[in-house]
Design an enzyme around this catalytic site. Structure first.
Site, PDB file in Angstrom:
ATOM      1  N   HIS A  31      -8.491  12.216   5.512  1.00  0.00           N
ATOM      2  CA  HIS A  31      -7.209  11.588   5.193  1.00  0.00           C
ATOM      3  C   HIS A  31      -6.041  12.549   5.412  1.00  0.00           C
ATOM      4  CE1 HIS A  31      -4.387   9.802   1.955  1.00  0.00           C
ATOM      5  NE2 HIS A  31      -4.176   9.225   3.109  1.00  0.00           N
ATOM      6  N   SER A  37      -6.345   5.253   3.955  1.00  0.00           N
ATOM      7  CA  SER A  37      -5.610   5.825   2.809  1.00  0.00           C
ATOM      8  C   SER A  37      -6.247   5.424   1.499  1.00  0.00           C
ATOM      9  CB  SER A  37      -4.180   5.297   2.777  1.00  0.00           C
ATOM     10  OG  SER A  37      -3.603   5.342   4.016  1.00  0.00           O
ATOM     11  N   GLU A  96      -7.328  15.441   3.054  1.00  0.00           N
ATOM     12  CA  GLU A  96      -8.397  15.163   2.085  1.00  0.00           C
ATOM     13  C   GLU A  96      -9.657  14.839   2.867  1.00  0.00           C
ATOM     14  OE1 GLU A  96      -7.610  12.722  -1.841  1.00  0.00           O
ATOM     15  OE2 GLU A  96      -6.266  12.020  -0.277  1.00  0.00           O
TER      16      GLU A  96
HETATM   17  P1  NAD Z   1       0.010   2.065  12.805  1.00  0.00           P
HETATM   18  O1  NAD Z   1       0.176   0.619  12.621  1.00  0.00           O
HETATM   19  O2  NAD Z   1       1.172   2.907  13.161  1.00  0.00           O
HETATM   20  O3  NAD Z   1      -1.092   2.316  13.921  1.00  0.00           O
HETATM   21  C1  NAD Z   1      -2.290   1.615  14.014  1.00  0.00           C
HETATM   22  C2  NAD Z   1      -2.676   1.630  15.480  1.00  0.00           C
HETATM   23  O4  NAD Z   1      -4.008   1.159  15.595  1.00  0.00           O
HETATM   24  C3  NAD Z   1      -1.809   0.706  16.350  1.00  0.00           C
HETATM   25  O5  NAD Z   1      -1.308   1.438  17.438  1.00  0.00           O
HETATM   26  C4  NAD Z   1      -2.771  -0.368  16.802  1.00  0.00           C
HETATM   27  O6  NAD Z   1      -2.467  -0.841  18.096  1.00  0.00           O
HETATM   28  C5  NAD Z   1      -4.080   0.377  16.773  1.00  0.00           C
HETATM   29  N1  NAD Z   1      -5.261  -0.443  16.710  1.00  0.00           N
HETATM   30  C6  NAD Z   1      -5.455  -1.578  16.032  1.00  0.00           C
HETATM   31  N2  NAD Z   1      -6.722  -2.009  16.233  1.00  0.00           N
HETATM   32  C7  NAD Z   1      -7.315  -1.123  17.060  1.00  0.00           C
HETATM   33  C8  NAD Z   1      -8.591  -1.022  17.647  1.00  0.00           C
HETATM   34  N3  NAD Z   1      -9.497  -1.958  17.430  1.00  0.00           N
HETATM   35  N4  NAD Z   1      -8.863   0.048  18.410  1.00  0.00           N
HETATM   36  C9  NAD Z   1      -7.930   0.961  18.645  1.00  0.00           C
HETATM   37  N5  NAD Z   1      -6.683   0.909  18.129  1.00  0.00           N
HETATM   38  C10 NAD Z   1      -6.395  -0.118  17.351  1.00  0.00           C
HETATM   39  O7  NAD Z   1      -0.682   2.576  11.482  1.00  0.00           O
HETATM   40  P2  NAD Z   1      -0.717   4.036  10.875  1.00  0.00           P
HETATM   41  O8  NAD Z   1       0.388   4.192   9.904  1.00  0.00           O
HETATM   42  O9  NAD Z   1      -0.877   5.038  11.950  1.00  0.00           O
HETATM   43  O10 NAD Z   1      -2.040   3.965  10.015  1.00  0.00           O
HETATM   44  C11 NAD Z   1      -3.319   4.086  10.567  1.00  0.00           C
HETATM   45  C12 NAD Z   1      -4.318   4.421   9.480  1.00  0.00           C
HETATM   46  O11 NAD Z   1      -3.921   5.633   8.840  1.00  0.00           O
HETATM   47  C13 NAD Z   1      -4.405   3.394   8.369  1.00  0.00           C
HETATM   48  O12 NAD Z   1      -5.732   3.318   7.921  1.00  0.00           O
HETATM   49  C14 NAD Z   1      -3.511   3.964   7.286  1.00  0.00           C
HETATM   50  O13 NAD Z   1      -3.873   3.536   5.997  1.00  0.00           O
HETATM   51  C15 NAD Z   1      -3.815   5.430   7.450  1.00  0.00           C
HETATM   52  N6  NAD Z   1      -2.775   6.325   6.927  1.00  0.00           N
HETATM   53  C16 NAD Z   1      -1.456   6.046   7.128  1.00  0.00           C
HETATM   54  C17 NAD Z   1      -0.501   6.918   6.636  1.00  0.00           C
HETATM   55  C18 NAD Z   1       0.955   6.660   6.865  1.00  0.00           C
HETATM   56  O14 NAD Z   1       1.774   7.228   6.150  1.00  0.00           O
HETATM   57  N7  NAD Z   1       1.331   5.861   7.832  1.00  0.00           N
HETATM   58  C19 NAD Z   1      -0.888   8.076   5.953  1.00  0.00           C
HETATM   59  C20 NAD Z   1      -2.249   8.334   5.797  1.00  0.00           C
HETATM   60  C21 NAD Z   1      -3.179   7.451   6.288  1.00  0.00           C
END
Ligand code: NAD
Length: 713
Positions: free
Chosen positions: A448, A427, A460
């Site tokens: 993104h 993000s 994005e």
């Molecule tokens: P989340 O915590 O729900 O999920 C992250 C997942 O990654 C978990 O299931 C974890 O077990 C897994 N993980 C950790 N290390 C790993 C590895 N080495 N290999 C494989 N899997 C692994 O987080 P999220 O909200 O889904 O966010 C994920 C990414 O998306 C982040 O970079 C976040 O900034 C970005 N993002 C989030 C949002 C949002 O609103 N949640 C929006 C846009 C972007």
């Protein structure tokens, strides 16, 4: 040939029967001003043609008529009222002349007959269509209403309730629905459409079908009893006010127009339609909504030009909220995906989420059970790294930690083929920074998505310093295949959307620091400005921990203006472990209601805590709240354009509307500035300069204001 022009031809198809064919040169069929004029010429010929017994309207293109030419709208809207009224009067006379021909008429419709296309066929006595028909009146979605007689003829043909449903929602219906509600008389296979039309006209000519009886109701007042009249319109008004809300005047204007026109004959009703249509074209809402449509077309064109090979096999790293959503969306749109996580629980959650979304589609009749099973089978959950090695595109969506991401990206790259592409869903972390861990940074970019992935239309696409054009093209094509709108942006902390969102949150923190009540701020930003959620509610949805973390990244990236805020409420809530919806306590408290939906409630304790933190309470006017919230965001949007983070006002406004839910009736930041007036904005914003660097108006905006310019032509 009886008549031939660039877009319309007319000729005998059988003795006494003429076919009028829409066949636009080098384009789809549209009812632009030129084509309307050609229709008039063609009718002049038909009116003077001896031996004419019947007329068929049809198209030589895959769609009948897709509608008016929306690229002409904004200049039409800018025309003086009198001029626009005259043009509408002229156009309506043409459709009425078609309706008044002294012979039976039928439209043979294939594919789309939308807006003006629908209104054109309403002027004929009969309508038959091929099974691929989509017919309707989408005008209210653009902030206007039908202007070529749609509000007059549709209710007279299919009844007030059916017509209001189509017109107020701006929707179109399929062939079966159109047949059921009487909008068309038959569905026939495409290859026999013309023959069926001829046969229908022959029967009308022979008197076997009463074409005059089909025509009559359209020219007379609506036949409603007083009670029916009262019932239909009061129900419709209540519904429309509830659904459209106070910021969208078009649907309610359409209802009131039809209500008033019920007792009028056709020509009087048409005059009323014109009067109210013109009024709507004067609104900022119509300009904003048409602007969004045009910007969307602009972005689609960019996407089309970048068309590249699609992945045969994708992989997603991380099966969390985002990874699960991305995997589902990819599978849904036909690109099989390997979903890799380190935690079996996450994989289970990811698969369950995909299953529940697919089940909902199936329940709504949007997907068969077989397709549902196939889609689910195309998501392959795994804990095993090696499974991603066959993917030609990998989207990384693991935790937002630069070190973890760098390791995961480097390990993945080592497994992939040389021409495979890696994208990160980070993000906030700059793409060029993450690229440092890679051997092939040219094959890497940002992708993104927004939460929830299946619902949010924006993606994005972030170009790092070393990202190749080929990589961007392939990711743009993949995003578009996933049914999303990709916007290409240059790299910086937060990219475009989060970079402009965090100054808005900072504006919120400053307001609270100065003693504002967060509930009052939410109310103004939702009800008056029109955001789907106020800032406190939005922060709860995003997650206070996520926001707190992202805020720190932004502070590092832009220390001059996004540095830590004294007595920052986001930091305060984070310390209190009030993470928002994810632990049911944030600015608000959350509980699950009877229907299984999260409901928010006010927590007096946290209100008091925030007030104590500020040290005072103060009331702010609506204008002051809006100014203090919006100026930091607007300034940052301008900086992004100045620095080339975003390429154009059109792309910026689409990103804001699709990614953040910027109120569509305001059209986006650039449309908003044009509407308020740049000079006015600068004058108003200068009053807040003492609040700090986020409130310093960029030089480029001041200069543009001085030159009296606008962002859109
Ligand atoms: P989340 O915590 O729900 O999920 C992250 C997942 O990654 C978990 O299931 C974890 O077990 C897994 N993980 C950790 N290390 C790993 C590895 N080495 N290999 C494989 N899997 C692994 O987080 P999220 O909200 O889904 O966010 C994920 C990414 O998306 C982040 O970079 C976040 O900034 C970005 N993002 C989030 C949002 C949002 O609103 N949640 C929006 C846009 C972007």
């Amino acid at each position: 040939m009886l008549y031939q022009s660039e877009n319309i031809q007319a000729d005998w198809v059988k003795q006494g029967i003429v076919e009028l064919i829409f066949n636009a040169k080098g384009s789809i069929n549209k009812l632009d001003t030129k084509t309307v004029a050609m229709l008039s010429e063609a009718l002049t010929v038909l009116e003077a043609t001896p031996g004419l017994k019947g007329v068929i309207l049809r198209s030589e293109k895959p769609a009948f008529i897709v509608g008016a030419d929306i690229t002409e709208f904004l200049s039409l809207f800018d025309a003086p009222e009198e001029e626009l009224s005259q043009w509408l009067h002229f156009s309506n006379q043409i459709f009425s002349r078609l309706e008044d021909l002294p012979v039976p008429t039928v439209s043979a419709i294939n594919g789309y007959a939308l807006g003006g296309g629908c209104e054109c066929v309403l002027a004929t006595d009969f309508r038959i269509a091929s099974p691929d028909l989509r017919i309707g009146l989408p005008e209210t979605k653009l902030g206007i209403m039908p202007g070529f007689g749609g509000s007059v003829r549709l209710p007279r043909l299919i009844g007030v309730d059916n017509a209001l449903e189509i017109i107020t929602a701006g929707k179109d219906v399929d062939a079966q629905t159109a047949l059921q509600n009487g909008l068309i008389q038959a569905i026939v296979p495409l290859d026999s459409l013309k023959e069926s039309a001829i046969s229908l006209i022959e029967q009308a000519i022979e008197g076997k079908i009463d074409w005059k009886a089909a025509r009559h109701p359209k020219t007379a007042p609506l036949r409603l009893t007083e009670l029916e009249h009262k019932m239909s319109f009061s129900v419709a008004k209540g519904m429309v006010i509830k659904v459209a809300g106070p910021h969208y005047p078009a649907p309610i204007t359409a209802v009131k127009t039809i209500e008033k026109a019920a007792f009028l004959n056709r020509d009087e009703a048409l005059a009323l339609e014109t009067e109210n249509f013109v009024k709507l074209t004067r609104t900022d809402v119509a300009k904003a909504l048409v602007g969004i449509f045009l910007n969307d077309q602009y972005v689609k064109n960019i996407t089309k030009k970048r068309h590249a090979e699609l992945p045969k096999q994708a992989a997603v790293l991380g099966a969390g909220i985002m990874g699960g959503g991305i995997s589902y969306q990819s599978a849904l749109k036909g690109i099989p995906v390997v979903m890799k996580d380190i935690n079996p629980k996450s994989l289970e959650l990811g698969m369950n989420e995909a299953l529940s979304l697919l089940q909902k589609r199936q329940e709504k009749g949007r997907m068969s059970a077989v397709d549902m099973a196939k889609t689910l089978a195309s998501i392959q959950p795994t804990l095993n790294y090696a499974s991603v090695s066959d993917a030609d595109v990998v989207v990384e969506a693991v935790v937002e930690n630069p070190k973890v991401k760098a390791t995961v990206l480097a390990e993945t790259e080592a497994l992939l083929a040389d021409n495979a592409i890696l994208a990160s869903n980070t993000s906030t972390i700059p793409i060029s920074l993450l690229a440092k861990s890679l051997k092939r940074p040219e094959n890497f970019c940002g992708m993104h998505f927004f939460n929830p992935v299946h619902r949010m239309p924006l993606v994005e696409i972030i170009k790092g310093e070393k990202t190749s054009e080929e990589t961007i093209n392939r990711i743009v094509s993949y995003a578009s295949k996933m049914g999303k709108t990709p916007i290409i942006v240059n790299d910086c902390p937060g990219f475009f959307v989060n970079r402009v969102l965090f100054p808005y949150f900072a504006g919120f923190s400053l307001l609270l620091r100065d003693g504002a009540d967060f509930i009052a701020v939410d109310k103004v930003m939702e009800k008056v400005f029109g955001w789907p959620m106020g800032p406190a509610y939005l922060l709860d949805v995003v997650g206070i921990d996520t926001a707190n973390h992202a805020q720190a990244v932004m502070a590092q990236g832009f220390p001059d203006r996004m540095g830590a805020i004294e007595r920052d409420t986001i930091a305060l809530l984070y310390e209190q472990q009030r993470y928002g919806q994810k632990n049911n306590h944030g600015f608000y408290n959350y509980s699950i209601d009877k229907r299984g939906k999260k409901q928010k409630s006010v927590d007096v304790q946290i209100q008091t805590l925030i007030q104590q933190n500020a040290g005072k309470t103060q009331e702010f006017s609506q204008d002051a709240i809006i100014a203090r919230m919006m100026i930091p965001m607007i300034n940052e949007v301008i900086r992004c354009l100045d620095e080339g983070i975003i390429a154009s006002p059109a792309e910026a406004d689409i990103a804001l509307v699709y990614g953040l839910g910027f109120p569509p009736f305001r059209g986006g930041v650039f449309r908003y500035l044009d509407t308020v007036g740049l000079a006015q904005f600068v004058t108003d914003a200068q009053q807040y300069a003492s609040l700090g660097p986020l409130y310093q108006i960029p030089e480029s905006l001041k200069q543009k204001a001085q030159r009296n310019e606008t962002y859109y032509p």
